[in-house]
Write an enzyme that holds these catalytic residues in place. Structure first.
Site, PDB file in Angstrom:
ATOM      1  N   HIS A  56      72.717  15.453  22.818  1.00 52.96           N
ATOM      2  CA  HIS A  56      73.181  14.331  23.625  1.00 52.96           C
ATOM      3  C   HIS A  56      73.128  13.061  22.801  1.00 52.96           C
ATOM      4  CE1 HIS A  56      73.690  11.551  26.954  1.00 52.96           C
ATOM      5  NE2 HIS A  56      74.190  12.578  27.596  1.00 52.96           N
ATOM      6  N   ASP A  64      74.649  20.215  31.123  1.00 55.36           N
ATOM      7  CA  ASP A  64      75.673  21.259  31.240  1.00 55.36           C
ATOM      8  C   ASP A  64      75.160  22.647  30.888  1.00 55.36           C
ATOM      9  OD1 ASP A  64      77.755  19.507  31.988  1.00 55.36           O
ATOM     10  OD2 ASP A  64      77.991  18.866  29.911  1.00 55.36           O
TER      11      ASP A  64
END
Ligand code: CMC
Length: 391
Positions: free
Chosen positions: A272, A329
């Site tokens: 991320h 996700d």
């Protein structure tokens, strides 16, 4: 020679594009708060619409405000009959994210007289219309892909119940709601509602900064979300897990290929830009994955592969050095699959989740007197002036 440029920042790693009061993230500590409220508490105690109100209006609603908001959203669920025919023009193989984005753009054509971005009443009604109609459009995109008839919304049902029925109900028999499923989906939607200046939200703000209306801005945001490095990752994770299962290559070999960057293969659902510690949303999703699958009576080997993959990666120097952890996700796809959604609908669910955040940011941008049209600079690296032959 270019003057006035102070820096080049690929991917806006170090450049703030705006001030914002909506969402706070501390990537080092793994903290995410909407309007000051920790994501863990909201996911546990709140609902999608209550969080939507919080993001858009800045405070938690009173019981009366929430009831009124819920009622207004319910009253806007119907789509114009002509818009329903729009779906017939698209191939049934169309990706539901493309259908969603184009249908939102098409939706704006029905409301050209009431979508002025500078008229507060127009902004208010557009907010309600989008919140009410996006799930209906999403469910129709799903129905279209499986060749089933569209159902009319049932406004006696709440937001999530209505959405589930529109996706999984049919004309022939009553749809039986499963409370565990309703609550699980509500929680997942809450986790996705905002994430400050991510790529799709920045897109919504950038498009909005030109004076384009909310429909156009959201339609563009949906396209930005569709990419596999952003919301499209949830679909890509499931494809990756299925490939590992089908190929029989095993987790260790797959991770080796990732580390060699073979054909650009990545561990989807990992890493991320902001979180350099565990993504707090991923933590909540992981904790609920087992419980949700169990309550739905689903035993999916892909969940075992996901867990093995996570364990393997977390102990590996490549991932440790780069501070790569599972993101939101990584586990959501396994849950959406257990709920019965086809893989290509996963990012659509993300879009429904993210809609209140997009709207909140667009409205904040529109009200901010400092807002200017977004217009990044560049460093020109092309040819110097040269003469056109014969000129
Ligand atoms: N698998 C393998 N290597 C990775 C991964 C990954 N998932 N993510 C980053 N890296 C490596 C990358 O190759 C680079 O290595 P090196 O230093 O050797 O060149 C290093 O880690 C730093 O990565 P980066 O690409 O500079 O990081 P970024 O902040 O630009 O990208 C990201 C962030 C999310 C796009 C990236 O981590 C990624 O592509 N992850 C996989 C896709 C994904 O799961 N996206 C969902 C993000 S969360 C929800 C959302 O935003 O929608």
């Amino acid at each position: 020679r270019q003057t006035g440029l102070t820096g080049l920042d690929y991917g806006f790693v170090n450049t703030a594009s705006t001030r914002s009061e909506i969402t706070y993230i501390d990537g080092e500590q793994g903290i995410l708060r909407y309007r000051g409220y920790p994501i863990e508490q909201l996911a546990e105690h709140s609902t999608y619409l209550e969080v939507a109100w919080l993001l858009i209006y800045g405070e938690l609603p009173t019981a009366d405000q929430l009831a009124d908001f819920d009622d207004k959203v319910r009253r806007h669920t119907l789509l114009h009959e002509d818009l329903k025919r729009f779906f017939s023009a698209l191939p049934h193989t169309a990706h539901p994210m493309s259908v969603l984005s184009s249908a939102v753009a098409a939706l704006s054509t029905y409301y050209e007289g009431s979508s002025d971005p500078h008229d507060p009443d127009h902004v208010e009604v557009t907010t309600l219309r989008l919140l009410a109609k996006l799930p209906v459009i999403a469910a129709y995109a799903h129905k279209k892909s499986v060749g089933q008839a569209f159902l009319y919304p049932d406004n006696s049902l709440n937001f999530v119940e209505n959405f589930l029925r529109l996706n999984f109900g049919n004309m022939a028999e009553p749809y039986v709601l499963e409370p565990t499923l309703v609550r699980a989906l509500d929680r997942l939607l809450i986790l996705h509602e905002d994430h400050e200046q991510n790529a799709s939200t920045s897109t919504v703000r950038l498009v909005g900064s030109t004076g384009a209306n909310l429909y156009s801005s959201i339609s563009a945001g949906i396209q930005a979300l569709s990419g596999p490095l952003h919301g499209g990752a949830n679909e890509a994770v499931l494809q990756m897990l299925a490939r590992i299962q089908d190929s029989g290559e095993g987790v260790a070999k797959f991770v080796e290929r990732v580390k060699r960057k073979e054909d650009g293969v990545k561990l989807m659902g990992f890493g991320h830009r902001v979180y350099k510690n565990y993504d707090p949303r991923a933590k909540i999703v992981k904790e609920s994955a087992d419980a949700v699958l169990e309550s739905l009576g689903v035993n999916d080997p892909l969940l075992d592969i996901a867990k093995e993959l996570e364990q393997f990666a977390l102990q590996d120097d490549y991932f440790k050095e780069r501070r790569l952890y599972p993101n939101v996700d990584f586990y959501t796809g396994v849950i959406y699959k257990a709920m019965g959604f086809p893989t290509r609908m996963f990012t659509v669910l993300f879009a429904i989740g993210r809609l209140p955040g997009w709207i909140a940011h667009w409205r904040e941008m529109n009200l901010d007197p400092q807002t200017k049209i977004g217009r990044p600079q560049q460093l020109y690296t092309g040819a110097p002036e040269r003469r056109y032959p014969g000129a």
